[in-house]
Scaffold this motif. Sequence first.
Motif, PDB file in Angstrom:
ATOM      1  N   TYR A  65       0.798  -1.234   0.000  1.00  0.00           N
ATOM      2  CA  TYR A  65       0.000   0.000   0.000  1.00  0.00           C
ATOM      3  C   TYR A  65       0.825   1.276   0.000  1.00  0.00           C
ATOM      4  O   TYR A  65       0.280   2.370   0.027  1.00  0.00           O
ATOM      5  CB  TYR A  65      -0.926   0.008   1.215  1.00  0.00           C
ATOM      6  CG  TYR A  65      -2.043  -1.014   1.156  1.00  0.00           C
ATOM      7  CD1 TYR A  65      -3.174  -0.788   0.386  1.00  0.00           C
ATOM      8  CD2 TYR A  65      -1.959  -2.203   1.882  1.00  0.00           C
ATOM      9  CE1 TYR A  65      -4.209  -1.710   0.343  1.00  0.00           C
ATOM     10  CE2 TYR A  65      -2.987  -3.135   1.846  1.00  0.00           C
ATOM     11  CZ  TYR A  65      -4.111  -2.887   1.067  1.00  0.00           C
ATOM     12  OH  TYR A  65      -5.122  -3.796   1.029  1.00  0.00           O
ATOM     13  N   GLY A  66       2.171   1.121   0.011  1.00  0.00           N
ATOM     14  CA  GLY A  66       3.017   2.306  -0.037  1.00  0.00           C
ATOM     15  C   GLY A  66       3.366   2.852   1.332  1.00  0.00           C
ATOM     16  O   GLY A  66       2.939   2.332   2.359  1.00  0.00           O
ATOM     17  N   TYR A  67       4.147   3.912   1.335  1.00  0.00           N
ATOM     18  CA  TYR A  67       4.651   4.486   2.583  1.00  0.00           C
ATOM     19  C   TYR A  67       3.620   5.410   3.237  1.00  0.00           C
ATOM     20  O   TYR A  67       3.419   5.390   4.437  1.00  0.00           O
ATOM     21  CB  TYR A  67       5.936   5.243   2.282  1.00  0.00           C
ATOM     22  CG  TYR A  67       6.475   6.025   3.450  1.00  0.00           C
ATOM     23  CD1 TYR A  67       6.922   5.373   4.596  1.00  0.00           C
ATOM     24  CD2 TYR A  67       6.540   7.421   3.417  1.00  0.00           C
ATOM     25  CE1 TYR A  67       7.406   6.082   5.672  1.00  0.00           C
ATOM     26  CE2 TYR A  67       7.024   8.136   4.482  1.00  0.00           C
ATOM     27  CZ  TYR A  67       7.452   7.466   5.614  1.00  0.00           C
ATOM     28  OH  TYR A  67       7.928   8.176   6.676  1.00  0.00           O
ATOM     29  N   GLY A  68       2.991   6.238   2.421  1.00  0.00           N
ATOM     30  CA  GLY A  68       2.035   7.189   2.995  1.00  0.00           C
ATOM     31  C   GLY A  68       0.962   7.551   1.989  1.00  0.00           C
ATOM     32  O   GLY A  68       1.041   7.180   0.817  1.00  0.00           O
ATOM     33  N   LEU A  69      -0.051   8.264   2.441  1.00  0.00           N
ATOM     34  CA  LEU A  69      -1.169   8.579   1.541  1.00  0.00           C
ATOM     35  C   LEU A  69      -1.290  10.061   1.212  1.00  0.00           C
ATOM     36  O   LEU A  69      -2.062  10.439   0.329  1.00  0.00           O
ATOM     37  CB  LEU A  69      -2.478   8.062   2.129  1.00  0.00           C
ATOM     38  CG  LEU A  69      -2.655   6.570   1.860  1.00  0.00           C
ATOM     39  CD1 LEU A  69      -3.734   5.973   2.734  1.00  0.00           C
ATOM     40  CD2 LEU A  69      -2.987   6.349   0.397  1.00  0.00           C
ATOM     41  N   SER A  70      -0.560  10.900   1.918  1.00  0.00           N
ATOM     42  CA  SER A  70      -0.577  12.330   1.596  1.00  0.00           C
ATOM     43  C   SER A  70      -1.994  12.867   1.437  1.00  0.00           C
ATOM     44  O   SER A  70      -2.276  13.658   0.543  1.00  0.00           O
ATOM     45  CB  SER A  70       0.207  12.600   0.305  1.00  0.00           C
ATOM     46  OG  SER A  70       1.503  12.080   0.411  1.00  0.00           O
ATOM     47  N   SER A  71      -2.861  12.410   2.327  1.00  0.00           N
ATOM     48  CA  SER A  71      -4.242  12.895   2.243  1.00  0.00           C
ATOM     49  C   SER A  71      -4.979  12.584   3.538  1.00  0.00           C
ATOM     50  O   SER A  71      -4.652  11.628   4.236  1.00  0.00           O
ATOM     51  CB  SER A  71      -4.986  12.195   1.102  1.00  0.00           C
ATOM     52  OG  SER A  71      -6.376  12.512   1.155  1.00  0.00           O
TER      53      SER A  71
END
Length: 408
Positions: free
Chosen positions: A71-77
Amino acid sequence: MYTLKDELARKLNAIRADGTYKDERVIVTPQGASIRVSDGKEVLNFCANNYLGLSDDARIRAAAVEAMQKYGYGLSSVRFICGTQSQHKELERRVADFLGTEDAILFSSCFDANGAVFEPLLDEDSAIITDSLNHASIIDGVRLCKAKRWIYKHADMRDVEETDPETGKSLKGLERCLKEAQGSHAIMIATDGVFSMDGDIANLGAICGLAEKYGALVMVDDSHATGFMGAKGRGTWEHCGVAGRVDIITTTFGKALGGASGGVIASRKEIVEYMRQKGRPYLFSNTLAPAIVGGTLQALHILTGSTELRDRLEANTKLFRRLMTEAGFDIRPGEHPICPVMLYDEKLAHRMADDLLDEGIYVIGFSFPVVPKGKARIRVQLSAAHSEAHIRAAVEAFRKVGRRLGVI
Ligand SMILES: *Cc1c(COP(=O)(O)O)cnc(C)c1O
C-alpha cells in the motif's frame, strides 16, 4: 524589557530547581524487555506500555513491511479526500468487532480521538461529567466542547458534596453531578478505563448503572486496557462485565497493540458516522500510515486467536506483586500490570530509580505534580515480554537498593 527568550530561560530554570525537569533517556535498540541505552548499558525495561510484548514482535514487523510494500509508505491525504484504503476499512471493522461495538473510526492517536469525540456530540445545553484524574487528552477534549462541565472526585460514585480539607474546594461524587445535570440535552460521563498513576480500574458497573438511572452516555478511554484486561483482553468493559453498556470507547494502538501509534473511537454507528462528518482531528489530519494499519491488523489477529499473551501478562503481574510484597515493599493493591511501589518521599523515589538503573533495572520515579504531594512512588509496568528470570532479577535489585536506602 520583556523578551520571550529570557522568560523561557527563567521558567526552564524554575522547572530544574523544582526537580520536575524531564530528561529523555536515549535508547538504541527496539523496545523490549531488554534494551540498550546510549551509554552502551543493557537494562531490563520495566517502564514501557509494551504490555503484551508486541512492540518488536516479528509477526507484526513482517505485517507492517508487507502492508508498506502493498500500500506504499504514505497517503498524503486526509481520509475523506483520497486517504482511505481497503485496509483502513478492514481495520475499522476489526477494531469494532474486538471492542464489541457497531463501528469504529481511526485517528492518528488516542489524543486526537479524545480531542475529536466531545465537541460534535455535546452542545452548550449538554453536560459533560468527568473524573478528576482523567487523562490530559480527555481534559483537553472537554475544553474544546461547549457543554457545561462537572468534575467528580476520582472514583467517587456517591450523591454527596464535601469540602476538600486541603484546598477548601467543593468535591462532588458522580451521582450528585448527574442529579445537577438533569434537564441538559445530552449528558455524558467520561472516564479512563484504567488510571495510569495508580493502575486502578474504573468502577464501570456502578458508572453504567448510574448512567442508566439518569439517562447519561458513558465514554471510556481504554488506552491502558485494550488487548489485555478481561478474559479475552477486550478491555475494562469485559473485565467489569458491562458488555454493551458503554456507549463510546476510545483507545490507542500505541500501547499494548504493538505500540506504534494510532487511536480509535468505537461506538454506535450513528456516532461514528457523525464523527466522520464533524470530528476535526479526523477531517483535518492525515490518514494513518499503511504500515501501522497493517501492523495493528496483525496485532488484533494475534489477540483474537489466542489469550496466551494476556494470560502471561496476568501471571507476570501476580508474580511481581507477590514477590515484592513478600520482600516488604508497599505495593498499591490491584491487578493491573501498572504496579506502583509506594515510597511517599519525593527525593527517595528519584534516588531509588537512579540506583535501580545502575543495577540494570529501568524504572521511573513519579512525584508531585504528577502524583499528589507525599505520594511519590516508582511505577513498575509489567509486560508479557518479561520472563520469570527478568522479574526475579528486578525484585532482587529492588531488595538490594531498598535495603541500602532503608526502605525495607
Ligand atoms: C496513552 C494515553 C492516551 C494517548 O494515546 P496516544 O495514542 O499516544 O495519543 C490517551 N488516553 C490515555 C488514558 C492514555 O493512557
